[in-house]
Motif scaffolding. Sequence first.
Motif, PDB file in Angstrom:
ATOM      1  N   ALA A 318     -10.952   2.377  -1.568  1.00 45.39           N
ATOM      2  CA  ALA A 318     -10.957   3.597  -0.766  1.00 45.39           C
ATOM      3  C   ALA A 318     -12.225   4.413  -0.989  1.00 45.39           C
ATOM      4  CB  ALA A 318      -9.727   4.439  -1.102  1.00 45.39           C
ATOM      5  N   GLU A 319     -12.656   4.556  -2.235  1.00 45.93           N
ATOM      6  CA  GLU A 319     -13.858   5.323  -2.532  1.00 45.93           C
ATOM      7  C   GLU A 319     -15.092   4.679  -1.904  1.00 45.93           C
ATOM      8  OE1 GLU A 319     -14.012   8.458  -5.025  1.00 45.93           O
ATOM      9  OE2 GLU A 319     -12.530   8.231  -3.429  1.00 45.93           O
ATOM     10  N   ALA A 320     -15.177   3.350  -1.988  1.00 47.47           N
ATOM     11  CA  ALA A 320     -16.303   2.645  -1.372  1.00 47.47           C
ATOM     12  C   ALA A 320     -16.285   2.822   0.143  1.00 47.47           C
ATOM     13  CB  ALA A 320     -16.262   1.163  -1.740  1.00 47.47           C
ATOM     14  N   GLU A 321     -15.103   2.749   0.745  1.00 47.43           N
ATOM     15  CA  GLU A 321     -14.991   2.975   2.186  1.00 47.43           C
ATOM     16  C   GLU A 321     -15.465   4.369   2.569  1.00 47.43           C
ATOM     17  OE1 GLU A 321     -11.179   0.051   3.231  1.00 47.43           O
ATOM     18  OE2 GLU A 321     -11.003   2.225   3.460  1.00 47.43           O
ATOM     19  N   ARG A 322     -15.080   5.363   1.800  1.00 44.65           N
ATOM     20  CA  ARG A 322     -15.464   6.743   2.128  1.00 44.65           C
ATOM     21  C   ARG A 322     -16.981   6.873   2.212  1.00 44.65           C
ATOM     22  NH1 ARG A 322     -13.397  10.559  -2.129  1.00 44.65           N
ATOM     23  NH2 ARG A 322     -14.069  12.162  -0.649  1.00 44.65           N
ATOM     24  N   LEU A 323     -17.688   6.286   1.260  1.00 47.52           N
ATOM     25  CA  LEU A 323     -19.143   6.370   1.262  1.00 47.52           C
ATOM     26  C   LEU A 323     -19.755   5.609   2.435  1.00 47.52           C
ATOM     27  CD1 LEU A 323     -19.966   5.894  -2.535  1.00 47.52           C
ATOM     28  CD2 LEU A 323     -20.229   7.995  -1.193  1.00 47.52           C
ATOM     29  N   VAL A 324     -19.247   4.412   2.680  1.00 53.63           N
ATOM     30  CA  VAL A 324     -19.871   3.556   3.691  1.00 53.63           C
ATOM     31  C   VAL A 324     -19.525   4.027   5.109  1.00 53.63           C
ATOM     32  CG1 VAL A 324     -19.994   1.191   4.566  1.00 53.63           C
ATOM     33  CG2 VAL A 324     -20.006   1.606   2.108  1.00 53.63           C
ATOM     34  N   TYR A 325     -18.297   4.504   5.308  1.00 53.08           N
ATOM     35  CA  TYR A 325     -17.971   5.071   6.617  1.00 53.08           C
ATOM     36  C   TYR A 325     -18.805   6.318   6.898  1.00 53.08           C
ATOM     37  CZ  TYR A 325     -13.974   2.187   8.093  1.00 53.08           C
ATOM     38  OH  TYR A 325     -13.173   1.164   8.538  1.00 53.08           O
ATOM     39  N   ALA A 326     -19.159   7.082   5.869  1.00 53.84           N
ATOM     40  CA  ALA A 326     -20.033   8.245   6.070  1.00 53.84           C
ATOM     41  C   ALA A 326     -21.392   7.803   6.587  1.00 53.84           C
ATOM     42  CB  ALA A 326     -20.173   9.027   4.764  1.00 53.84           C
ATOM     43  N   ASP A 327     -21.934   6.729   6.021  1.00 50.27           N
ATOM     44  CA  ASP A 327     -23.191   6.173   6.534  1.00 50.27           C
ATOM     45  C   ASP A 327     -23.016   5.664   7.966  1.00 50.27           C
ATOM     46  OD1 ASP A 327     -24.619   6.712   4.259  1.00 50.27           O
ATOM     47  OD2 ASP A 327     -24.653   4.648   3.526  1.00 50.27           O
ATOM     48  N   ARG A 328     -21.917   5.009   8.216  1.00 48.88           N
ATOM     49  CA  ARG A 328     -21.638   4.494   9.559  1.00 48.88           C
ATOM     50  C   ARG A 328     -21.667   5.622  10.588  1.00 48.88           C
ATOM     51  NH1 ARG A 328     -16.798   4.810  12.463  1.00 48.88           N
ATOM     52  NH2 ARG A 328     -16.298   3.082  13.863  1.00 48.88           N
ATOM     53  N   ASP A 329     -21.028   6.725  10.263  1.00 42.24           N
ATOM     54  CA  ASP A 329     -20.917   7.812  11.225  1.00 42.24           C
ATOM     55  C   ASP A 329     -22.253   8.496  11.503  1.00 42.24           C
ATOM     56  OD1 ASP A 329     -18.236   7.305  11.391  1.00 42.24           O
ATOM     57  OD2 ASP A 329     -17.681   8.792   9.887  1.00 42.24           O
ATOM     58  N   ARG A 330     -23.191   8.380  10.580  1.00 45.55           N
ATOM     59  CA  ARG A 330     -24.501   8.982  10.816  1.00 45.55           C
ATOM     60  C   ARG A 330     -25.459   8.033  11.514  1.00 45.55           C
ATOM     61  NH1 ARG A 330     -27.677  12.864   6.784  1.00 45.55           N
ATOM     62  NH2 ARG A 330     -26.012  14.143   7.631  1.00 45.55           N
ATOM     63  N   TYR A 331     -25.466   6.761  11.124  1.00 49.87           N
ATOM     64  CA  TYR A 331     -26.575   5.893  11.516  1.00 49.87           C
ATOM     65  C   TYR A 331     -26.254   4.857  12.589  1.00 49.87           C
ATOM     66  CZ  TYR A 331     -28.789   7.774   7.327  1.00 49.87           C
ATOM     67  OH  TYR A 331     -29.323   8.618   6.389  1.00 49.87           O
ATOM     68  N   LEU A 332     -25.004   4.495  12.752  1.00 53.41           N
ATOM     69  CA  LEU A 332     -24.711   3.333  13.597  1.00 53.41           C
ATOM     70  C   LEU A 332     -24.602   3.705  15.070  1.00 53.41           C
ATOM     71  CD1 LEU A 332     -24.327   0.302  12.899  1.00 53.41           C
ATOM     72  CD2 LEU A 332     -24.384   1.832  10.936  1.00 53.41           C
ATOM     73  N   ALA A 333     -25.300   2.964  15.890  1.00 52.67           N
ATOM     74  CA  ALA A 333     -25.281   3.115  17.339  1.00 52.67           C
ATOM     75  C   ALA A 333     -26.004   1.904  17.917  1.00 52.67           C
ATOM     76  CB  ALA A 333     -25.959   4.415  17.764  1.00 52.67           C
ATOM     77  N   ASP A 334     -26.205   1.908  19.222  1.00 52.23           N
ATOM     78  CA  ASP A 334     -26.904   0.821  19.894  1.00 52.23           C
ATOM     79  C   ASP A 334     -28.363   0.812  19.446  1.00 52.23           C
ATOM     80  OD1 ASP A 334     -28.131  -0.945  21.655  1.00 52.23           O
ATOM     81  OD2 ASP A 334     -27.086  -0.193  23.432  1.00 52.23           O
ATOM     82  N   SER A 335     -28.780  -0.250  18.774  1.00 52.62           N
ATOM     83  CA  SER A 335     -30.130  -0.308  18.211  1.00 52.62           C
ATOM     84  C   SER A 335     -31.214  -0.462  19.276  1.00 52.62           C
ATOM     85  CB  SER A 335     -30.229  -1.467  17.209  1.00 52.62           C
ATOM     86  OG  SER A 335     -29.855  -2.692  17.816  1.00 52.62           O
ATOM     87  N   ASP A 336     -30.831  -0.706  20.529  1.00 53.64           N
ATOM     88  CA  ASP A 336     -31.815  -0.689  21.611  1.00 53.64           C
ATOM     89  C   ASP A 336     -32.225   0.738  21.973  1.00 53.64           C
ATOM     90  OD1 ASP A 336     -31.693  -3.439  21.759  1.00 53.64           O
ATOM     91  OD2 ASP A 336     -30.284  -3.472  23.433  1.00 53.64           O
ATOM     92  N   PHE A 337     -31.464   1.732  21.497  1.00 54.44           N
ATOM     93  CA  PHE A 337     -31.719   3.129  21.830  1.00 54.44           C
ATOM     94  C   PHE A 337     -32.019   3.978  20.598  1.00 54.44           C
ATOM     95  CE2 PHE A 337     -29.651   1.501  25.497  1.00 54.44           C
ATOM     96  CZ  PHE A 337     -30.021   2.296  26.572  1.00 54.44           C
ATOM     97  N   VAL A 338     -31.517   3.584  19.453  1.00 54.83           N
ATOM     98  CA  VAL A 338     -31.626   4.379  18.229  1.00 54.83           C
ATOM     99  C   VAL A 338     -32.126   3.472  17.109  1.00 54.83           C
ATOM    100  CG1 VAL A 338     -30.334   5.705  16.511  1.00 54.83           C
ATOM    101  CG2 VAL A 338     -29.747   5.908  18.924  1.00 54.83           C
ATOM    102  N   SER A 339     -32.995   3.991  16.271  1.00 54.25           N
ATOM    103  CA  SER A 339     -33.462   3.228  15.115  1.00 54.25           C
ATOM    104  C   SER A 339     -32.346   3.190  14.067  1.00 54.25           C
ATOM    105  CB  SER A 339     -34.723   3.879  14.530  1.00 54.25           C
ATOM    106  OG  SER A 339     -35.140   3.178  13.375  1.00 54.25           O
ATOM    107  N   VAL A 340     -31.751   2.025  13.884  1.00 47.39           N
ATOM    108  CA  VAL A 340     -30.654   1.857  12.926  1.00 47.39           C
ATOM    109  C   VAL A 340     -31.191   1.120  11.700  1.00 47.39           C
ATOM    110  CG1 VAL A 340     -28.326   0.968  12.561  1.00 47.39           C
ATOM    111  CG2 VAL A 340     -29.024   1.722  14.847  1.00 47.39           C
ATOM    112  N   PRO A 341     -31.110   1.700  10.515  1.00 46.62           N
ATOM    113  CA  PRO A 341     -31.653   1.051   9.310  1.00 46.62           C
ATOM    114  C   PRO A 341     -30.718  -0.028   8.768  1.00 46.62           C
ATOM    115  CG  PRO A 341     -30.690   3.152   8.717  1.00 46.62           C
ATOM    116  CD  PRO A 341     -30.571   3.048  10.217  1.00 46.62           C
TER     117      PRO A 341
END
Length: 572
Positions: A318-341
């Motif tokens: 659960a703790e690992a999910e909390r951290l990684v979902y936080a990154d997901r919510d900030r950075y993840l999107a269509d990489s043809d439109f947004v720079s996704v690291p």
Amino acid sequence: MLRSLLAPLAAGLLLAGCATAPKSVSTAPNSSAFAHGMVSAADPRAADAGAEMLHAGGSATDAALAMLLALNVVEPQSSGVGGGGFMVLDDGKGHVETLDGREAAPKAATPEWFKMNGQYLSVPQAIPGGLSVGVPGNVALMAQAHERYGKLPWKQLFGPAIKLARDGFAVTPRMRQFLDRARGTAGLTADGRALYFGADGEPLPVGTTIRNPALAAFLEKLAAGGPKVFYSGANAAAIAETVSKSPRNPAPMTASDLGAYHAKWRAPVCAPYRAYRICGMGPPASGATTVSGVLGVLERFDMTALGKDSPVAWHLIAEAERLVYADRDRYLADSDFVSVPVAGLVAPDYLAARSQLIAPDRTLPAATPGTPPGAQVAQADTLTPDVPSTTHFVAVDRSGQAVTQTSTVESSFGSGLMVSGYYLNNELTDFSLVPDRDGKPVANRVEPGKRPRSSMAPTLVYGPDGKLRLAVGAAGGATIPAQVLRVIIGVIDWKLSVQDAIALPVIYAPGGTTVSVDKGGALEAMIPALKALGHDDIVVRELPLKANAVEVVNGELHGGTDPHTEGVARSD
């Protein structure tokens, strides 16, 4: 008291560290050969369709596509040609490819797409009707996958689905349940009401035979004419008109939007976990970075020693999910439109540093996004609540070709709009409906031609010998990565069979302080222990669990299906 008892155990749970990720996406030097192929799907009739293709000498790709079509008929609440999805494929020689058939926003879409009368719609308000419909991608995905990896004629793949639609299929308890829950979308149009509801307005009873002649006729045309039948001519015009003239939330879509659509081969996202290698689908899917991110954060803990019955093990997940979902919510999107690291989000050094934020004996006060290598643009955080439905299926053929594929129309029965007997998706509600927060753009905002972020996580797992060990995926909105994670951890760390791993409970912690556990699962009994570790906000609910998998054990294939569903595995 419980914390003090767990602390000595937790203190010894460090592992040596992460291995360096191989640069190549080729994972096995030699192809595999099996005495029989195998499929796993969420409905027996779809699994039968896949097994039929394997028995006829077809490839795993042929089997997967036949299952997609059959599921369109018997599981219309979840997926179909009116939706889209992602395919992750091993060519049988260890080379991994991923194919993006995600729906796209029409050319007329803008960041203000979901703003009406000065207010942004809520997701429930936005779902029914035309505004939520993206240009469907499944048929384009099918065509490209079949061209590269199919063995049987295109037309042959349609046979089981056409027969089911023409001759009829029985309403199952699961379908009846979804019809009851989603009356407003399933019965939005007269065509939907005529197919799935009685004269009294109630969903048809379990066991009732449903025939869908309009879908059978359309599938026959698609089988004979290929993908152009879908993306041009009468069908493209019908989709555009249905969306534009919807009784709810009409929206501008044109036939040229369909004609411009293309499925895309994209680079797979592969990362290490212990001596294994995990490969999945990159942006616009968030599944691979989320699954590999959580595993990377967990790498330093001895999950095997803890075991599946340990509250500490589930706390760490659960703790690992909390951290990684936080990154997901900030950075993840269509990489043809947004720079996704992407590389930074799964980099072992980055995940090892993130791992130091969590502890076995207490809960992290707040889970905030990190700054992975390659992050260039500051984006606003957003938690887009993708609505669960969707389906997943897996196929492995005798040559070792393996396909793990997730397909969806988004929520139950999609937008509720119907064309030629199939439902159109409501995938655009996977975008952030509000495009800006605190003066910053949201990465997953609506833009013309953009594909919304997805939680889908079709995944291939390779063993220490470099050969395929597991093909897995799930359905159920944002819970998908959590479902896939429990299967991978169950197989790798807890040495379970794939069936026992799929039967494990699920803990879902999407970035905030709330942790959800599935009702009736073993985690309910651990709630006091989890609360003693600091998880004060635990919700017990019926999570939308729906996973399918095939594993390789000593050169043999074994199927796994979620006990929460009607799914089965079939050998050819």
